[in-house]
Write an enzyme that holds these catalytic residues in place. Structure first.
Site: not given
Length: 332
Positions: A94-95, A116, A191, A234-235, A277, A279-280
């Site tokens: 990722d990234h 990225d 985030g 993403h995010g 994606n 994650d947080s």
């Protein structure tokens, strides 16, 4: 050189093709620890879903590249042990922020990498993206690239402002780079604080922030330019308020944390968006369970005592995302 096929992993090519045709999205869950990996595999097996296990540059530095490679191999074996005869698991960078990092991950057994270069000038982004693609395709590794900039902070990825992907650039970018999928910017953000309060409205009944809608007009225009081409968001964590409330109740301090509403992610998953994606949300689920357990059991000091409920809470969240948001359940 470690070939990902020897680890039992798969790349994203067929996975994405089926997702685009079927109107669902593949879950891409970031992991740093054994407990996260176990929860991801348990959820994927229980729901019969393909899954992408993502590793950021920061996660590699934290957990060690060699250990992560063996964890991925272990994830495949664990899925089979849980009763899944043919697990579809991708190990994805990722990234990735350089050709060298992407190459190292490919050499260490990753089946998919993301380069990225979205913060670079357009031509430089194309140049390095193409370099990554040429190397990756030698080993049948798939490549995700990014066009447009997301705001927010996640590991080493940070930007104060977002820049929507320009639909007029996507054909040129995809053609010249040869990438297998394209991450775009339509208003998601990295985030747990995806939007500033001034970007939102407040629900008069609850006082909670209500985020601005995603730019679906940009997404649909990109779909017209690249029909059937795999698109990535993403995010896309939703930042569940119940987890935020639990964290704050037991000593945390996450005022005005806010994410992407799940109804908007459901809508995106029915389009050419075939990878979302998250994650947080995992971090929040883990932290909420640990904070609550330690507050309620101040005499506990064995990590297994608080990591077990953390793992269970993450699995619950992963199952929810797969079944109720992305629609990838039953697709194995």
């Amino acid at each position: 050189m470690v070939n990902y096929k020897d680890l039992g992993l798969v790349n994203t090519r067929e996975m994405f093709k089926k997702a685009v045709a079927g109107g669902y999205a593949i879950p891409a869950f970031n992991f740093n620890t054994m407990e996260q990996m176990q929860a991801i595999v348990q959820a994927a097996v229980e729901t019969k879903s393909p899954v992408i296990m993502q590793v950021s540059k920061g996660a590699r530095n934290y957990a060690n590249a060699t250990i992560l490679r063996y964890m991925a191999e272990g994830a495949v074996a664990y899925a089979k042990e849980l009763g899944c005869e043919n697990p579809q698991i991708v190990l994805h960078l990722d990234h990735g922020d350089s050709f060298e990092l992407c190459k190292d991950c490919i050499d260490m057994g990753f089946s998919s990498v993301m380069y990225d270069g979205s913060a670079l000038p357009y031509e430089e982004n194309i140049k390095i993206s193409r370099q990554v693609v040429e190397y990756a395709h030698k080993y049948d590794v798939t490549v995700e690239c990014e066009l447009g900039v997301l705001a927010g902070v996640e590991d080493e990825v940070a930007s104060e402002v977002s820049h929507y992907t320009k639909p007029e650039e996507v054909i040129d970018f995809a053609t010249r780079t040869g990438c297998d999928s394209l991450a775009i910017s339509i208003g998601t953000s990295h985030g747990a604080y995806k939007f500033k309060p001034e970007q939102c409205t407040r629900d008069p009944k609850t006082g909670k922030l209500v985020p601005p809608p995603l730019a679906f007009d940009v997404l649909h225009e990109i779909e017209k330019k690249l029909p059937g081409f795999p698109i990535v968001l993403h995010g896309s964590s939703s930042v569940p308020q119940d987890e935020v409330d639990t964290i704050n109740k037991f000593g945390g301090n996450l005022p005005d944390a806010i994410g992407i509403p799940e109804d908007q992610l459901r809508e995106a998953a029915k389009s050419a968006v075939c990878k979302i994606n998250i994650d947080s949300d995992s971090r929040l689920a883990m932290t909420a369970a640990i904070r609550q357990h330690l507050a309620e059991h101040p005499d506990h000091f064995d990590p297994r005592q608080y990591l077990k409920p953390a793992r269970e809470n993450m699995k619950k969240m992963y199952v929810h995302k797969i079944v109720n948001v992305l629609g990838s359940d039953g697709k194995l």
